[in-house]
Design a protein around this motif. Structure first.
Motif, PDB file in Angstrom:
ATOM      1  N   ASP A  94       0.810  -1.219   0.000  1.00 13.00           N
ATOM      2  CA  ASP A  94       0.000   0.000   0.000  1.00 13.00           C
ATOM      3  C   ASP A  94       0.847   1.274   0.000  1.00 13.00           C
ATOM      4  O   ASP A  94       0.318   2.373  -0.195  1.00 13.00           O
ATOM      5  CB  ASP A  94      -0.965   0.022   1.192  1.00 13.00           C
ATOM      6  CG  ASP A  94      -2.122  -0.941   1.001  1.00 13.00           C
ATOM      7  OD1 ASP A  94      -2.481  -1.225  -0.163  1.00 13.00           O
ATOM      8  OD2 ASP A  94      -2.680  -1.408   2.012  1.00 13.00           O
ATOM      9  N   ARG A 120      -5.529   4.031   4.604  1.00 10.82           N
ATOM     10  CA  ARG A 120      -6.005   2.787   5.211  1.00 10.82           C
ATOM     11  C   ARG A 120      -4.840   2.033   5.872  1.00 10.82           C
ATOM     12  O   ARG A 120      -4.950   1.538   6.995  1.00 10.82           O
ATOM     13  CB  ARG A 120      -6.678   1.922   4.139  1.00 10.82           C
ATOM     14  CG  ARG A 120      -7.367   0.669   4.660  1.00 10.82           C
ATOM     15  CD  ARG A 120      -8.189   0.002   3.554  1.00 10.82           C
ATOM     16  NE  ARG A 120      -7.399  -0.274   2.364  1.00 10.82           N
ATOM     17  CZ  ARG A 120      -7.629   0.260   1.151  1.00 10.82           C
ATOM     18  NH1 ARG A 120      -8.615   1.118   0.963  1.00 10.82           N
ATOM     19  NH2 ARG A 120      -6.864  -0.056   0.126  1.00 10.82           N
ATOM     20  N   LEU A 121      -3.694   1.972   5.190  1.00 11.59           N
ATOM     21  CA  LEU A 121      -2.514   1.310   5.757  1.00 11.59           C
ATOM     22  C   LEU A 121      -2.062   2.004   7.038  1.00 11.59           C
ATOM     23  O   LEU A 121      -1.811   1.338   8.055  1.00 11.59           O
ATOM     24  CB  LEU A 121      -1.367   1.300   4.747  1.00 11.59           C
ATOM     25  CG  LEU A 121      -0.026   0.834   5.321  1.00 11.59           C
ATOM     26  CD1 LEU A 121      -0.066  -0.648   5.666  1.00 11.59           C
ATOM     27  CD2 LEU A 121       1.116   1.144   4.363  1.00 11.59           C
ATOM     28  N   ARG A 156      -4.315   1.126   9.849  1.00  7.61           N
ATOM     29  CA  ARG A 156      -4.079  -0.239  10.351  1.00  7.61           C
ATOM     30  C   ARG A 156      -2.829  -0.292  11.210  1.00  7.61           C
ATOM     31  O   ARG A 156      -2.814  -0.902  12.281  1.00  7.61           O
ATOM     32  CB  ARG A 156      -3.943  -1.224   9.178  1.00  7.61           C
ATOM     33  CG  ARG A 156      -5.223  -1.595   8.489  1.00  7.61           C
ATOM     34  CD  ARG A 156      -5.089  -2.880   7.667  1.00  7.61           C
ATOM     35  NE  ARG A 156      -3.952  -2.853   6.773  1.00  7.61           N
ATOM     36  CZ  ARG A 156      -3.998  -2.485   5.483  1.00  7.61           C
ATOM     37  NH1 ARG A 156      -5.142  -2.061   4.961  1.00  7.61           N
ATOM     38  NH2 ARG A 156      -2.923  -2.531   4.731  1.00  7.61           N
ATOM     39  N   LEU A 157      -1.749   0.342  10.738  1.00  8.43           N
ATOM     40  CA  LEU A 157      -0.504   0.324  11.503  1.00  8.43           C
ATOM     41  C   LEU A 157      -0.655   1.055  12.836  1.00  8.43           C
ATOM     42  O   LEU A 157      -0.082   0.646  13.844  1.00  8.43           O
ATOM     43  CB  LEU A 157       0.621   0.953  10.679  1.00  8.43           C
ATOM     44  CG  LEU A 157       1.070   0.162   9.448  1.00  8.43           C
ATOM     45  CD1 LEU A 157       2.111   0.947   8.661  1.00  8.43           C
ATOM     46  CD2 LEU A 157       1.616  -1.213   9.840  1.00  8.43           C
ATOM     47  N   ALA A 173      -3.361   1.155  14.584  1.00  8.74           N
ATOM     48  CA  ALA A 173      -4.104   0.258  15.477  1.00  8.74           C
ATOM     49  C   ALA A 173      -3.215  -0.856  16.022  1.00  8.74           C
ATOM     50  O   ALA A 173      -3.319  -1.245  17.189  1.00  8.74           O
ATOM     51  CB  ALA A 173      -5.302  -0.330  14.734  1.00  8.74           C
ATOM     52  N   VAL A 174      -2.311  -1.359  15.192  1.00 10.33           N
ATOM     53  CA  VAL A 174      -1.419  -2.452  15.608  1.00 10.33           C
ATOM     54  C   VAL A 174      -0.295  -1.939  16.503  1.00 10.33           C
ATOM     55  O   VAL A 174       0.150  -2.633  17.421  1.00 10.33           O
ATOM     56  CB  VAL A 174      -0.834  -3.157  14.355  1.00 10.33           C
ATOM     57  CG1 VAL A 174       0.241  -4.165  14.744  1.00 10.33           C
ATOM     58  CG2 VAL A 174      -1.942  -3.850  13.566  1.00 10.33           C
TER      59      VAL A 174
END
Length: 199
Positions: free
Chosen positions: A80, A130-131, A134-135, A137-138
């Motif tokens: 991404d 979006r990537l 996600r990162l 959140a992780v």
């Protein structure tokens, strides 16, 4: 809890400003680009990075690996973060395309134009934001170097600044430049734009 992203544009390659290389294979850093990558690694070594993610393109990987080596983190390939798919324009010179009305539209109306056979700027923005979400959140307290490409980084910055895609040319994203963004559940904040750490 916030995640800090260092959005790094890859360093200089020999075709820069002459050819729209896009996703062409085999485009490597020049000697200057390798020196810039080393300077980036030195700059980011003091940031206590928890992860290094990079576009699959050679020039991005060659920029990311010195950063990873100085921080003791592996490079994670992130599709991404890839360069815009410019379709049939891949590998064409800017001079060659200057009279193409589709090229003129792309450079004047990024919010609505599309590369021929490739991506729109909106699709690029959607995938990179979006990537990063996600990162975040992780790695809710992470400090992440994300090595990518000029327009991909611009797309992300425009999103976080609340600006439309047609404003893409209001933000300079230089080769080997670093823009720092903090992302959390509350939103995002730009800490720096296009920090130049190498000539």
């Amino acid at each position: 809890m916030t995640t800090t992203f260092f959005l790094v544009r890859h360093a200089v390659h020999g075709l820069l400003d002459r050819v729209l290389v896009g996703r062409s294979p085999g485009v490597s850093l020049s000697d200057l680009g390798r020196r810039q990558a080393a300077a980036l690694a030195e700059r980011l070594a003091r940031e206590s990075l928890t992860a290094v993610h990079a576009s699959p393109r050679e020039r991005a990987q060659e920029t990311a690996h010195p950063i990873a080596a100085t921080t003791g983190r592996p490079v994670t390939i992130a599709p991404d973060l890839d360069e815009i798919d410019v379709g049939e324009w891949t590998g064409r010179s800017f001079d060659e395309m200057s009279d193409d009305p589709r090229w003129q539209a792309w450079n004047s109306a990024r919010a609505s134009a599309r590369t021929p056979g490739g991506e729109s700027m909106r699709e690029v923005q959607d995938r990179v934001v979006r990537l990063l979400g996600r990162l975040s959140a992780v790695h809710p307290d992470g400090r992440i170097a994300a090595v990518s490409h000029g327009d991909v980084i611009r797309a992300a910055l425009l999103h976080y600044l609340g600006l439309g895609l047609d404003a893409y040319d209001r933000i300079e994203v230089s080769p080997a430049g670093v823009s720092t963004v903090v992302v959390g559940p509350w939103g995002a904040k730009i800490l720096s734009l296009n920090e130049r750490v190498a000539a």
